[in-house]
Design a protein around this motif. Structure first.
Motif, mmCIF file in Angstrom:
data_model
loop_
_atom_site.group_PDB
_atom_site.id
_atom_site.type_symbol
_atom_site.label_atom_id
_atom_site.label_comp_id
_atom_site.label_asym_id
_atom_site.label_seq_id
_atom_site.Cartn_x
_atom_site.Cartn_y
_atom_site.Cartn_z
ATOM 1 N N ALA A 48 0.821 -1.210 0.000
ATOM 2 C CA ALA A 48 0.000 0.000 0.000
ATOM 3 C C ALA A 48 0.859 1.266 0.000
ATOM 4 N N LEU A 49 0.290 2.314 -0.582
ATOM 5 C CA LEU A 49 0.984 3.609 -0.643
ATOM 6 C C LEU A 49 1.453 4.082 0.723
ATOM 7 N N GLY A 50 0.539 4.016 1.685
ATOM 8 C CA GLY A 50 0.858 4.507 3.027
ATOM 9 C C GLY A 50 2.012 3.723 3.642
ATOM 10 N N THR A 51 2.034 2.424 3.336
ATOM 11 C CA THR A 51 3.107 1.583 3.865
ATOM 12 C C THR A 51 4.449 1.991 3.268
ATOM 13 N N VAL A 52 4.464 2.234 1.973
ATOM 14 C CA VAL A 52 5.717 2.622 1.312
ATOM 15 C C VAL A 52 6.236 3.946 1.865
ATOM 16 N N LYS A 53 5.317 4.900 1.975
ATOM 17 C CA LYS A 53 5.672 6.206 2.540
ATOM 18 C C LYS A 53 6.361 6.046 3.895
ATOM 19 N N THR A 54 5.731 5.229 4.725
ATOM 20 C CA THR A 54 6.258 5.023 6.076
ATOM 21 C C THR A 54 7.589 4.288 6.048
ATOM 22 N N ARG A 55 7.682 3.252 5.198
ATOM 23 C CA ARG A 55 8.918 2.460 5.155
ATOM 24 C C ARG A 55 10.098 3.299 4.645
ATOM 25 N N PRO A 61 -2.319 17.182 7.577
ATOM 26 C CA PRO A 61 -0.930 17.570 7.809
ATOM 27 C C PRO A 61 -0.082 16.426 8.357
ATOM 28 N N SER A 62 -0.663 15.606 9.253
ATOM 29 C CA SER A 62 0.123 14.519 9.839
ATOM 30 C C SER A 62 0.518 13.512 8.752
ATOM 31 N N GLU A 63 -0.401 13.282 7.797
ATOM 32 C CA GLU A 63 -0.079 12.389 6.681
ATOM 33 C C GLU A 63 1.015 13.006 5.817
ATOM 34 N N LEU A 64 0.888 14.299 5.620
ATOM 35 C CA LEU A 64 1.899 14.989 4.816
ATOM 36 C C LEU A 64 3.277 14.835 5.445
ATOM 37 N N HIS A 65 3.307 14.866 6.763
ATOM 38 C CA HIS A 65 4.595 14.765 7.439
ATOM 39 C C HIS A 65 5.312 13.465 7.086
ATOM 40 N N LEU A 66 4.539 12.414 6.839
ATOM 41 C CA LEU A 66 5.142 11.117 6.496
ATOM 42 C C LEU A 66 5.888 11.175 5.160
ATOM 43 N N LEU A 67 5.648 12.235 4.401
ATOM 44 C CA LEU A 67 6.291 12.338 3.080
ATOM 45 C C LEU A 67 7.729 12.849 3.147
ATOM 46 N N ASP A 88 13.277 12.624 -3.619
ATOM 47 C CA ASP A 88 12.645 13.113 -4.855
ATOM 48 C C ASP A 88 11.651 12.105 -5.420
ATOM 49 N N ALA A 89 10.939 11.432 -4.525
ATOM 50 C CA ALA A 89 10.008 10.394 -4.963
ATOM 51 C C ALA A 89 8.555 10.851 -4.851
ATOM 52 N N VAL A 90 8.354 12.164 -4.728
ATOM 53 C CA VAL A 90 6.998 12.701 -4.664
ATOM 54 C C VAL A 90 6.731 13.493 -5.945
ATOM 55 N N ASP A 91 5.625 13.185 -6.600
ATOM 56 C CA ASP A 91 5.282 13.899 -7.829
ATOM 57 C C ASP A 91 4.127 14.862 -7.580
ATOM 58 N N GLU A 92 3.895 15.747 -8.548
ATOM 59 C CA GLU A 92 2.735 16.628 -8.474
ATOM 60 C C GLU A 92 1.464 15.776 -8.526
ATOM 61 N N PRO A 93 0.376 16.220 -7.925
ATOM 62 C CA PRO A 93 0.189 17.495 -7.236
ATOM 63 C C PRO A 93 0.617 17.452 -5.767
ATOM 64 N N GLU A 94 0.960 16.241 -5.307
ATOM 65 C CA GLU A 94 1.315 16.087 -3.898
ATOM 66 C C GLU A 94 2.554 16.900 -3.554
ATOM 67 N N LEU A 95 3.454 17.011 -4.552
ATOM 68 C CA LEU A 95 4.704 17.742 -4.338
ATOM 69 C C LEU A 95 4.423 19.174 -3.903
ATOM 70 N N GLU A 96 3.505 19.799 -4.615
ATOM 71 C CA GLU A 96 3.206 21.191 -4.291
ATOM 72 C C GLU A 96 2.579 21.307 -2.907
ATOM 73 N N ALA A 97 1.674 20.361 -2.609
ATOM 74 C CA ALA A 97 1.015 20.370 -1.296
ATOM 75 C C ALA A 97 2.060 20.210 -0.196
ATOM 76 N N PHE A 98 3.015 19.317 -0.436
ATOM 77 C CA PHE A 98 4.018 19.082 0.601
ATOM 78 C C PHE A 98 4.930 20.292 0.770
ATOM 79 N N GLU A 99 5.308 20.902 -0.355
ATOM 80 C CA GLU A 99 6.189 22.071 -0.249
ATOM 81 C C GLU A 99 5.477 23.228 0.428
ATOM 82 N N ARG A 100 4.164 23.300 0.222
ATOM 83 C CA ARG A 100 3.405 24.332 0.929
ATOM 84 C C ARG A 100 3.411 24.016 2.425
ATOM 85 N N HIS A 101 3.241 22.746 2.724
ATOM 86 C CA HIS A 101 3.259 22.302 4.124
ATOM 87 C C HIS A 101 4.612 22.645 4.782
#
Lengths: 206, 263
Positions: A183-190, B5-11, B18-31
């Motif tokens: 899952a996406l969330g798992t990868v993010k966390t790992r 925000p807590s989910e964003l923190h996991l990014l 560099d494994a985050v792509d748009e549109p999440e990238l922009e959201a994270f950089e804003r965060h």
């Protein structure tokens, strides 16, 4: 001059971390580069070209493309040295972030396979690098390699696969998720947990 | 669906790789602009990622060194950012966002500045002048000074292109050409030393015939001073042969290198 630098760098690398003594050194060198100092840039090149080129090769695989992207990156370091800010991290991290992003851009762009003709025409072929620099590079690289390998071995299988696919493979985390079937969330966390463990293992100070 | 925000923190980890792509990238950089602990964590993880690169370091091909160094002589550097302390009336601009943790990697592609301003030309002249100081005799000094401006003009030409090649007996030859000026600057490094009775001679070889482009001076500090090759025609290639001291009108030995001009 360059030779002395290599020997000194090697000693520093044997006793200290990349971001330690060398990091301070690179900060000073980068500020000289920002003022147009070509000799300082030679020293920065000696320090960073190996990891920049090696990492790009891992991501892109094709040596000719890797050389082209590495050239762009190293020139970018020259061009934007004045914009380096110690608050953003060590010079090595700054430079390698530029390098990794360029490599990723290349991976994800449609034009990945176009190659300039003259590169092929002037292919290095049988060119021999300077012996001394190579020896120093190889010794230094193997010390870094051993440490990285040891720390990677300390991760769980999933952490290790997720981190290496993302960094060396150049995959986005949703792609890593698809490749590993988790899952996406798992990868993010790992990825995050794995990197934090690597950070602690390598005693990175930031 | 907006991530919390807590989910964003996991990014932070994925972002550092560099494994985050748009549109999440922009959201994270804003965060990131509002999350100090995220910025700190990303910074630390970027250092870790850099170690991963050092772990796969490989000595780059020498040609890369030649090309990069040649390119620095015709690439103007960005001035430092001064807007924050100098101009308090401007703040919170979009530019600032990227300066949090994001180095200028993605946005500058294709924006290489082609026109070199006088400052760059002056510093180039200084570099060439330094090279001139290494020349020993008075005659050579005069010759070098005469060539100095021409060399600087080629290196700083907006259409300057660089390339390099390996000679068969060792050594690397670097060429910077301005097609608009029909001139090129040639330097060599690591060529085997010759006895006093012989020299390396440069040739332009093409449909217009084979013409001498001058003699390569002896190396100083592992590299020759730059030689200006003028009168380049379409289709010319650069060749180097070993000739009797003083040079000849046509090559008498086979070229150690014959390379196309950089396109």
């Amino acid at each position: 001059m360059g030779r002395m630098k290599v020997q000194r760098t090697l000693r520093a690398r044997l006793s200290e971390d990349v971001a330690g003594e060398d990091g301070d050194d690179l900060v000073r060198l980068l500020s000289q580069v920002a003022r147009g100092d070509h000799q300082a840039f030679e020293a920065v090149y000696a320090e960073l070209a190996g990891p920049v080129y090696g990492m790009i090769c891992r991501v892109l695989r094709d040596p000719a493309q890797s050389e082209e992207v590495a050239q762009e990156v190293l020139l970018e370091i020259w061009r934007t040295a004045s914009r380096y800010d110690t608050e953003k991290g060590s010079p090595a991290a700054w430079a390698l972030t530029i390098a990794h992003r360029r490599a990723i851009d290349r991976v994800r762009s449609e034009t990945a396979c176009t190659r300039r003709e003259h590169n092929a025409a002037t292919d290095p072929g049988n060119r021999e690098p300077d012996d001394h620099d190579v020896v120093a590079d190889i010794v230094a690289a193997s010390i870094d390699q051993q440490r990285v390998r040891r720390c990677l071995d300390g991760l769980s299988v999933l952490q290790r696969e997720a981190v290496t696919l993302a960094y060396y493979g150049g995959y986005s985390y949703p792609e890593v998720s698809a490749l590993l079937g988790v899952a996406l969330g798992t990868v993010k966390t790992r990825i995050r947990d794995g990197l934090i463990r690597l950070r602690d293992c390598m005693e990175v100070t930031s | 669906v907006k991530p919390q925000p807590s989910e964003l923190h996991l990014l932070t980890g994925s972002y550092a790789l560099d494994a985050v792509d748009e549109p999440e990238l922009e959201a994270f950089e804003r965060h990131l602009t509002q999350c100090g602990s995220c910025v700190t964590e990303v910074r630390g993880l970027r250092e870790t990622a850099a170690r991963l690169a050092f772990g796969v370091a490989v000595p780059p091909p020498p040609a890369l060194h030649e090309q990069v160094m040649a390119a620095t002589y015709r690439t103007r550097q960005l001035p430092p950012l001064t807007s924050r302390p100098m101009r308090p009336e401007r703040h919170g601009s979009a530019k600032r966002r990227g300066s949090v943790v994001r180095p200028p990697g993605r946005d500058n592609r294709g924006r290489r500045i082609k026109i070199l301003l006088p400052v760059a030309a002056v510093s180039l002249a200084a570099v060439v002048a330094l090279a001139v100081l290494q020349v020993r005799t008075h005659d050579q000094l005069n010759t070098a000074q005469a060539n100095q401006n021409a060399v600087a003009a080629v290196l700083s030409a907006p259409d300057a292109r660089a390339g390099s090649g390996a000679a068969t007996d060792g050594g690397t030859v670097t060429v910077v050409i301005s097609h608009g000026r029909d001139e090129a600057v040639v330097t060599a490094a690591g060529m085997p030393a010759l006895p006093g009775s012989e020299v390396y001679q440069l040739w332009l070889m093409g449909p217009a015939g084979t013409r001498s482009a001058g003699l390569l001076p002896a190396e100083h500090g592992g590299r020759t001073n730059p030689v200006l090759a003028a009168g380049i025609r379409a289709g010319d290639r650069l060749g180097i042969t070993v000739e009797p001291a003083g040079g000849t009108t046509q090559p008498t030995t086979s070229p150690l290198i014959e390379m196309p001009m950089p396109a």
